[in-house]
Design an enzyme around this catalytic site. Sequence first.
Site, PDB file in Angstrom:
ATOM      1  N   LYS A 158       0.815  -1.214   0.000  1.00 34.33           N
ATOM      2  CA  LYS A 158       0.000   0.000   0.000  1.00 34.33           C
ATOM      3  C   LYS A 158       0.846   1.262   0.000  1.00 34.33           C
ATOM      4  O   LYS A 158       0.395   2.311  -0.442  1.00 34.33           O
ATOM      5  CB  LYS A 158      -0.965  -0.049   1.162  1.00 34.33           C
ATOM      6  CG  LYS A 158      -1.947  -1.207   0.923  1.00 34.33           C
ATOM      7  CD  LYS A 158      -3.092  -1.281   1.805  1.00 34.33           C
ATOM      8  CE  LYS A 158      -4.166  -2.225   1.321  1.00 34.33           C
ATOM      9  NZ  LYS A 158      -3.872  -3.662   1.553  1.00 34.33           N
TER      10      LYS A 158
HETATM   11  C1  LIG Z   1      -4.520  -4.721   0.991  1.00 38.58           C
HETATM   12  C2  LIG Z   1      -3.750  -5.974   0.884  1.00 38.58           C
HETATM   13  C3  LIG Z   1      -4.094  -6.998  -0.034  1.00 38.58           C
HETATM   14  C4  LIG Z   1      -5.331  -6.930  -0.894  1.00 38.58           C
HETATM   15  O1  LIG Z   1      -5.260  -5.932  -1.886  1.00 38.58           O
HETATM   16  P1  LIG Z   1      -6.600  -5.428  -2.608  1.00 38.58           P
HETATM   17  O2  LIG Z   1      -6.169  -4.290  -3.467  1.00 38.58           O
HETATM   18  O3  LIG Z   1      -7.523  -4.993  -1.498  1.00 38.58           O
HETATM   19  O4  LIG Z   1      -7.162  -6.569  -3.373  1.00 38.58           O
HETATM   20  C5  LIG Z   1      -3.272  -8.097  -0.118  1.00 38.58           C
HETATM   21  N1  LIG Z   1      -2.180  -8.222   0.671  1.00 38.58           N
HETATM   22  C6  LIG Z   1      -1.821  -7.274   1.560  1.00 38.58           C
HETATM   23  C7  LIG Z   1      -0.617  -7.489   2.404  1.00 38.58           C
HETATM   24  C8  LIG Z   1      -2.576  -6.111   1.698  1.00 38.58           C
HETATM   25  O5  LIG Z   1      -2.215  -5.171   2.597  1.00 38.58           O
END
Ligand SMILES: *Cc1c(COP(=O)(O)O)cnc(C)c1O
Length: 465
Positions: free
Chosen positions: A112
């Site tokens: 993120k």
């Molecule tokens: C947010 C997240 C996901 C999922 O991603 P999306 O865009 O919501 O599908 C997968 N792995 C981790 C570690 C995350 O923080």
Amino acid sequence: MRYISTRGTAPILDFEQVTLAGLASDGGLYLPEAWPQVTADEIAGLRGLSYVDTAVAVMAPFIGDTMTQEELKAMCTQAYGRFAHAAVAPLVQLDQRHWLLELFHGPTLAFKDVALQLVGLLFERFLAGTDKQLTVIGATSGDTGSAAIDALAGRMGVEVFMLHPKGRVSDVQRRQMTTVLAPNIHNIALEGASFDDAQALVKAMFNDADFSGRFALSAVNSINWARLMAQIVYYFYAAVRLGAPERPIAFSVPTGNFGDVFAGYVAAKMGLPIAKLIVATNVNDILHRALSTGDYSQGTVVPTPSPSMDIQVSSNFERLLFDLGGRDGPALAAQLHGFESSKAMRLTNAQLQGAATLFTSDRIGLDDMALAMRWAHSDAGQTIDPHSAIGLAAARRADLGDVPVVTLATAHPAKFGDAVERATGMRPALPARIGNLYDREERFASLPTRFADVTEYIAARATPR
Ligand SMILES: *Cc1c(COP(=O)(O)O)cnc(C)c1O
């Protein structure tokens, strides 16, 4: 570039407006009016470019004339300069067919950061010189909260209120949020709440005419278009390293809210030769059921060792359904109103068949997740986190001939040390950049999970519009 809503009636926005907005006023999500096209020659021209230069080339058409390329480059240099790996998103080979794309080298150890470090700078740029005061409200099961807080701490014109379910995030995740003491950061631990309760409270605040009239509310979860845009970049970056445009590549994506894998869909729509996108879910498998049978019906969330994928309604799936269904906003609005009232809907044949040309999906249970962690550890010498393990398990099970498969590694293994230790017998060390996380002072408010209590707390601290 102009942005339209999936439900067809909200105003058309430009890039700056869409970055600062949350949900569209008709309840839909924004996306570009048309997908920019990239030729095979242009893709070949990305070979050997740094991550920052790739980012500028891929994102420029979405940004239009809201910024110059020089400004965009300076911003990307600043955002990705905070990553602990010179390649920003290094590609690691596991065997002849499998690679990991490590997206966790940012300040808070999950992918993120790739988007939110940039979004933080975009917010600051678009608010500078105005007297706008944004009130960012978010709910987090852990990773979005810490990434958004790191990206927005100390920035002018933004107050951040981050709600997490008390006791339901890991120690590392909580401390990454609550030890940030910048005066514009407000952590709220909701007593007795689940992540769904926290998210429902946030939605209620956006939908409350009085509250949303008093404050300029903004969102940083993946309904925000600018976040998805920043994630398109690494699909190009990885694919050209493995032979694009001549050779098609598949990607396996650990999926929750469908934001990350939707960015891969956009890359394919722009012209990147992607053979398949594997949507990997844990036992919270609404997306696997939807893509394999057309049944999009909400189950109860089961807590797992991959908490960032413990989701039963995937907001960004709406963007895919819109694009696959001929971009018919009113028809999609009717379909989704049906889902909102009955918690279940069927995909249309056009949506199901359209999705099948690019997507495949799999559901990975606890045993297969642990097996993938052990295989990576013992056969490929890589320690991976539970989310990435779900992606890798799905990648190894997919039947794709000899197409190279890149699994997106979405979190650093140390962020989920307990689960990694259970599967591999080895506890990954927290990287030095996390520093003295356990020695730092924590600050957060504990509040009852009630609309009145939370809005009163926020109203006393946010700046009215
Ligand atoms: C947010 C997240 C996901 C999922 O991603 P999306 O865009 O919501 O599908 C997968 N792995 C981790 C570690 C995350 O923080």
